[in-house]
Write an enzyme that holds these catalytic residues in place. Structure first.
Site, PDB file in Angstrom:
ATOM      1  N   CYS A 134       0.836  -1.196   0.000  1.00 24.39           N
ATOM      2  CA  CYS A 134       0.000   0.000   0.000  1.00 24.39           C
ATOM      3  C   CYS A 134       0.877   1.255   0.000  1.00 24.39           C
ATOM      4  CB  CYS A 134      -0.923  -0.031   1.215  1.00 24.39           C
ATOM      5  SG  CYS A 134      -1.975   1.427   1.348  1.00 24.39           S
ATOM      6  N   CYS A 137      -0.424   4.119   2.108  1.00 23.67           N
ATOM      7  CA  CYS A 137      -0.221   3.938   3.560  1.00 23.67           C
ATOM      8  C   CYS A 137       1.227   4.175   3.945  1.00 23.67           C
ATOM      9  CB  CYS A 137      -0.591   2.512   3.975  1.00 23.67           C
ATOM     10  SG  CYS A 137      -2.181   1.951   3.370  1.00 23.67           S
ATOM     11  N   ASP A 138       2.168   3.634   3.171  1.00 23.65           N
ATOM     12  CA  ASP A 138       3.553   3.568   3.639  1.00 23.65           C
ATOM     13  C   ASP A 138       4.537   4.433   2.852  1.00 23.65           C
ATOM     14  OD1 ASP A 138       2.785   1.762   5.580  1.00 23.65           O
ATOM     15  OD2 ASP A 138       3.023   0.048   4.242  1.00 23.65           O
TER      16      ASP A 138
END
Ligand SMILES: Cc1cc2nc3c(=O)[nH]c(=O)nc-3n(C[C@H](O)[C@H](O)[C@H](O)COP(=O)(O)OP(=O)(O)OC[C@H]3O[C@@H](n4cnc5c(N)ncnc54)[C@H](O)[C@@H]3O)c2cc1C
Length: 310
Positions: A134, A137-138
């Site tokens: 992701c 997300c990261d």
């Protein structure tokens, strides 16, 4: 047989948010947590993009907080999975893994989706230490660093473009000699100076002492000109698709070509009255905690309105 007004399947942000709303609307929801209580956010470390936590929050802690909040409003939170559904007539009929049978007037499906991995042992070894599925997300953790994105479709191009604005350099590792993405996406990727596409390349493994430091790759696998080489990277992002957890429902609900549940646009309603879908299971595009929570709220509000018409 047990009769319930609202049965929620799944305990991620979508399921728990639906339980909070349904509990407060006095629908006395019953929620089954499934194999992964708390959902996907329990396998990450810090969540930094969920509003309300200015310093970030441990994913497992956040899900425990949501669980507590759902319990406070009377949701009946149960361990175990739903194993069988019969949506052919109303009220709907569901069976849990212990064989208990339930009749439900409304069902909120919040069973999530799982990212696909290549199946390399190193993906497991370095998960959370450089391996991610992701970018949204990261990606932030890889500012000014070097990353690789695996995949050649639209999602891989989107992830690579997103990462290219944060990272110093982005490799795309593409199995085929071309990208499968839409023409416009291909063009955008090719125009980015810090994206390098490695065509006809497969990943053999990852290496690094403290997290990912590089990847072992092979070009032209199985051909006369096969060539193995290494690249130095800090992050390895999978973008080869997701598998929504929809096998249980495929005989009754309309699914898209990847298996995500189709909802009526802008709502959490499926074509079956009283059956709603929330979170990643119905979201091939965003797949974020906050979006899942928002759609869980929608599903519970819609369930309440539907129940008032019975
Ligand atoms: C490593 C990682 C890091 C992430 N980081 C972030 C982040 O920083 N910020 C962010 O916003 N998003 C992040 N995401 C994405 C986020 O986790 C998802 O978008 C979100 O969890 C989706 O919520 P959901 O409720 O739809 O489903 P999920 O969280 O996937 O939960 C699905 C639930 O359904 C249950 N279930 C499945 N089948 C059954 C069944 N038959 N019976 C009963 N229960 C069942 C499971 O046990 C689980 O509880 C991350 C994802 C991963 C994998």
């Amino acid at each position: 047989m047990e009769k319930v007004k609202t049965l929620i399947i799944g305990s991620g942000p979508a399921g728990y948010t639906a339980a909070i709303y349904a509990g407060r609307a006095d629908l006395k929801p019953v929620l089954y947590s499934g194999m992964q209580p708390g959902g996907q956010l329990t396998i990450t470390t810090v969540v930094e993009n969920f509003p309300g936590y200015p310093n970030g929050v441990d994913g497992t802690q956040m899900m425990m907080d949501m669980k507590e909040q759902a319990a406070r409003f009377g949701a009946d939170l149960r361990d175990g999975s739903i194993e069988k559904v019969d949506f052919s007539s109303r009220p709907y009929h569901l069976t849990d893994e212990r064989g208990n049978e339930i009749e439900a007037d409304t069902v909120i499906i919040a069973t999530g989706a799982s990212a696909k991995y290549l199946g390399l042992p190193d993906e497991e070894k370095y998960r959370g230490q450089g391996v991610s599925a992701c970018a949204t997300c990261d990606g932030f953790f890889y500012r000014k660093r070097t990353v690789a994105v695996v995949g050649g479709g639209d999602t891989a191009c989107e992830e690579a473009l997103y990462l290219s604005s944060l990272a110093k350099k982005v490799y795309m590792i593409v199995r085929k000699p071309y990208l499968r993405a839409a023409e416009i996406m291909q063009q955008r990727v090719k125009e980015k100076e810090n994206i390098e596409i490695l065509f006809e390349t497969n990943t053999l493994g990852l290496f690094g002492e403290n997290g990912v430091e590089g990847a072992h790759l092979v070009r032209h696998k199985g051909e006369a000109n096969e060539e193995e080489f290494d690249i130095a990277i800090d992050g390895f992002f999978l973008a080869i698709g997701h598998k929504p957890n929809t096998d249980l429902f495929k005989d009754y609900l309309e699914l898209d070509e990847q298996g995500f549940i189709k909802v009526i646009p802008g709502t959490a309603s499926t074509k079956l009255p009283g059956i709603f879908a929330a979170g990643d299971v119905a979201d091939p595009v965003y797949r974020q905690g906050i979006v899942a929570a928002g759609s869980g709220a929608k599903a519970a509000i819609e369930a309440d309105r539907y129940l008032q018409t019975l």
